[in-house]
Design an enzyme around this catalytic site. Structure first.
Site, PDB file in Angstrom:
ATOM      1  N   ALA A  54       2.344   0.203  -5.916  1.00  0.00           N
ATOM      2  CA  ALA A  54       2.109  -1.082  -6.421  1.00  0.00           C
ATOM      3  C   ALA A  54       2.705  -1.226  -7.639  1.00  0.00           C
ATOM      4  O   ALA A  54       3.594  -2.339  -7.789  1.00  0.00           O
ATOM      5  CB  ALA A  54       0.745  -1.589  -6.688  1.00  0.00           C
TER       6      ALA A  54
ATOM      7  N   ASP B   4       0.723  -1.249  -0.067  1.00  0.00           N
ATOM      8  CA  ASP B   4       0.022   0.015   0.045  1.00  0.00           C
ATOM      9  C   ASP B   4       1.012   1.203  -0.015  1.00  0.00           C
ATOM     10  O   ASP B   4       2.111   1.390   0.634  1.00  0.00           O
ATOM     11  CB  ASP B   4      -0.868   0.110   1.188  1.00  0.00           C
ATOM     12  CG  ASP B   4      -2.041   0.835   1.052  1.00  0.00           C
ATOM     13  OD1 ASP B   4      -3.383   0.433   0.922  1.00  0.00           O
ATOM     14  OD2 ASP B   4      -1.686   2.131   1.157  1.00  0.00           O
TER      15      ASP B   4
ATOM     16  N   ASP C  47      -6.875  -4.374  -4.931  1.00  0.00           N
ATOM     17  CA  ASP C  47      -7.847  -3.699  -4.003  1.00  0.00           C
ATOM     18  C   ASP C  47      -7.436  -2.208  -3.953  1.00  0.00           C
ATOM     19  O   ASP C  47      -7.063  -1.598  -2.872  1.00  0.00           O
ATOM     20  CB  ASP C  47      -7.592  -4.313  -2.513  1.00  0.00           C
ATOM     21  CG  ASP C  47      -8.456  -4.199  -1.643  1.00  0.00           C
ATOM     22  OD1 ASP C  47      -9.792  -3.572  -1.984  1.00  0.00           O
ATOM     23  OD2 ASP C  47      -8.589  -4.290  -0.264  1.00  0.00           O
TER      24      ASP C  47
END
Lengths: 335, 335, 335, 335
Positions: free
Chosen positions: D165, D133, D182
């Site tokens: 990412a 993250d 996500d």
């Protein structure tokens, strides 16, 4: 709260240290909704909820509203907002203290927020301010978080008592130049309505006033459609007990209404002129007021035709058997 | 709208014929939300939307609100509510007419709602009321649906003109005892701000006033935090053009603010006492007012310390090059 | 309602003739607030309130919402919205008609909005649709204002009866291939809950079904936290009365929840494959559906683990003595 | 949040320790308003604001809502609610892990809330979960305050990386069985849209998947009127890069919409039957799911006619030059 509001607050000596956690991306997602009435809502966008607490009696929250600055909310009702609480508290305190020739002692029923005491303590000649509030947790919360009142809470002339105001007045033997009612409005089922009755004023409160003492109380909403709820009754009840009674009003923006106060004494009130009042403000406080001056106070005692008429015609007298209440969404508590 | 409001409205001679379509089962599902500011909302529960219309200039809706009765909404902004429009319109009209020794002719800039004309026509000695509004559809809508103003719209003394007020004053050669500004607030990009400038007052308006004539205008919000937006500027601008200028204010509940008006003349104003004003109200109108009497009008000219100070210190003068505006959520249109 | 919604509606054959009275200046001042629950609100910006009416039983309003198009509101609760009522009504009608080998007659309990009849009449082989609604005013209102259903209301195969569905079924001697329950949810104190009981299904409804007839009913909310309110009970009650019972669900955006229906018969259901169902849709209706096809219907009968489990484990059976209700803010009426 | 919700949460092993500061007196004065669209609002009554924080990138708040329990709000948009986040996270994680014969390593792009990792770690055979993250403050906030994820954050198999990412995948040399997206929806001006492009999938992501690896990503709203915003484009873009692509949806109540996910691989997907999937859930996780079982997952891959049609017909492919965005009020961030 606009720039101007902040300016006034700063010049007012009130500390402005908002916790501006929100940024431009999260605009106005949080709202505090006040039900002014069943069919009328007043909604404040929030920056944050600063503090929360509970007491034996009530729930207490300090909000950071965008429009009115920090706002104290008790049991879901807004009690006072940083941006305009000075209107309410100047009107509550100074007319009585300025009408008195030389006030030295004050007893505040309620007032746990500390702002009423703060205004009293602007009068340099004051020797003692007794603040008698029933709710220790509210007092502690306000002492801790309302930075504008830190100095007042720590003032050596302040005498803080945690007690029911009626019980306290019954127990005490000293008398006061000024007694202030900074209590919740009379709400059905609430404890405060007993502090608005003729018998309380006559048998408990008046005996604790010095001969030329003055009593002043907040008296609920006084708008064109709200003044008959309790304002005119409080006025008329005090007329049964004191020789001289003066009602006055001011628009408090964060309350979305005009508010009322009533001052009562056996000493003739309203004899001083605007200029004399301005002089007293200067001499006694150093001039540190923002809403009231002599002329505006006198103006605030003259109401519009409808409200004037209602005050004159009111016949209701508060007794324990025949009380009037602010139903539902009135301000549930004041201090 | 409480029972009391209805009572006042009825005693006020205003027709109260709500279309109470909703029953107890559908309580408060419909709301009209007014953005008082970006971070402050004022929400009215609705009984129904009575009528809608559009014009070349704007969108117009007549709501039936639960709290304030019928309300006129133009371009999404509330213009006036049945329950308290009498406060706004009595303050707009009567101080000027009562200050004048014998007013016979009135010119209303804007005022298409008809309420300003209705108040003028309460003065029996008035001979002619010219109402000059730019928007025929708004006028037609109000004539049709605002039952409280039916009589005024049909009055033989009313002279209705559909025109831009500036153009109309330029074209006319007759003069008036009273000129009334019942216009929208000066909004950026709106047409009205030109009707608030020094040059307009000096070169176009004043030449159409008789020698002892009086000009009065609504002057925007006048609350503790809103009075510097346009109120003080309008006051100061008129002081450049007229010898005597008087500002006064009143809290209008449905506006959620204190409102301001400014009256100006080369005739000395404020010379008459409260008693004389009461006498004139009785003699000239038959006493048919609900907000104003002599004492309350004089009281309304005395403002609190902060606003008084701002009026005195204001230096801004409205010119075409240097205007001040109510941004965004101000009242976008009046009349 | 986005462009896409309008596109779907148009391709759907539904007339889209919004009364776009509002312009860009009055953005989102009017709101319809649905209380989904005490602590959850769903608010729709309105273009206008198109029509209002009242009946002996209820209050009825047709709104023009910005997001979901025209919406029918009865007693303050949204019943159906133009943008997605096809989801509700396709799911209510077609699975039963398509599962039946050759349906010719339909009896609709409730359904006064006309949309259930509209969907039935898409099946060309249908010979008679009896719509039995208790409220003539609602039926008249919908016939007049819901343009999407004009054709259905005027269809010669439609047989409209104003009567209580229970009384009507008791009186009639004819039988039907399909009976549809398009009724309000069982609300405490409401009349409809009697139409959800085992004894009603067994003694009154089933005798009016032909041997291979199918009953289908709307069955309330079926979301992860709302499915136990009435959905599982209706399912289990029907399992006491019919040999084959199938529950299925779909998310209806304007309801802010997943909705449930239950289909029941002594004829085995769910024997046909997706391809056969698609074939029947094409042959029987001409293919005019927007939500359902064979695959998606079969998919809608398979629920998530929590809801599946609850359906299997439910033991409650609706009787007059032991009913379950949607309290407070449920959909108060359907049909 | 009803009793039932709390029951499910408890049985779900999620800790339920609401800070119930409010009492019955202050009912529903605080609201969090989510603008689902300009003309549609979703409002949650609040018990309290539990925690607030800021990061270099965003503002983060943990609310205690009455209806959906604790809710994580980032930049004013609700990210997940205690009451139903299990729907979103079970759908995000388990279909890919269960479709894979034997997943041992997972890379989560985003996922800072910790719930995606929590679901992965239910699979006992998993050896390594890398959560990558970009926002350390969000991760720290969630680790500290989301008690349901405490165990996951402290799990020895979790490998937490604070990095972009894309950069992280470029730098790494190891490959994964499963990669999970996500991430926030592609919002104009936001950084995330680059993680939805064909070139990213082809050149950066796919090289980091093992041969029979599976990629799964959240894919934005998938409702009847919202599925074309990004859902169908993400599906079609992945079809350009992988041999087998499966889209599926579920209604998430707190999002007020049906949500979409897309799973992609060069390994044939959807070959396993419901029973086999149930067996794998039992064997691999111990059966600890609440929304998904084999049947409901297969059902969730079959959409209604309109959405199915749109998926088939979509031609848009995400590239850096031709992206589609969720404008304005979409979920601004996930993970």
């Amino acid at each position: 709260m606009g720039t101007e509001a902040v300016e006034i607050m700063k010049s007012n000596g009130l500390q402005v240290d908002f916790h501006l956690i929100s940024n431009q991306k999260m605009e106005n997602s949080f709202w505090f909704e006040e039900e002014i009435d069943d069919d009328l809502k007043w909604s404040f966008a929030l920056n944050s909820v600063l503090h929360e607490g509970t007491s034996e009696y009530q729930n207490i929250v300090l909000l950071d509203t965008k429009h009115f600055g920090k706002a104290l909310v008790i049991d879901g009702k807004m009690q006072s907002a940083e941006a305009d609480e000075f209107i309410y508290h100047e009107c509550l305190i100074h007319p009585a203290l300025l009408s008195h020739p030389c006030p030295k002692t004050v007893f505040i029923m309620g007032g746990g927020e500390g702002s009423a005491a703060r205004e009293c303590l602007k009068h340099k000649a004051i020797e003692k301010v007794v603040m008698c509030d029933i709710d220790k947790e509210v007092v502690d919360f306000c002492r801790k978080y309302l930075t504008a009142n830190h100095e007042a809470f720590n003032h050596k002339k302040l005498n803080l008592v945690i007690n029911d105001a009626k019980a306290e007045l019954l127990e005490r033997e000293d008398k006061f130049d000024i007694i202030v009612g900074d209590l919740a409005d009379p709400v059905e089922g609430g404890p405060c309505y007993q502090l608005y009755t003729k018998s309380f004023y006559e048998q408990i409160l008046k005996p604790r006033l010095n001969d030329n003492g003055i009593f002043v109380t907040q008296a609920g909403p006084a708008g064109i459609y709200t003044h008959k709820v309790v304002f005119t009754s409080i006025y008329n009840t005090l007329r049964q007990v004191f020789k001289y009674v003066v009602a006055y009003t001011a628009h408090v923006p964060s309350f979305a209404d005009t508010w009322g106060w009533v001052m009562a004494s056996d000493l003739p009130l309203l004899l001083i002129q605007a200029e004399e009042m301005d002089k007293r403000i200067e001499e006694r406080t150093g001039g540190d007021l923002f809403y009231l001056n002599g002329a505006s106070f006198l103006s605030s005692t003259v109401m519009n035709k409808t409200v004037s008429h209602s005050l004159l015609k009111e016949t209701h007298v508060y007794t324990e058997e025949d009380a009037r209440f602010i139903h539902g969404h009135g301000i549930a508590y004041r201090g």
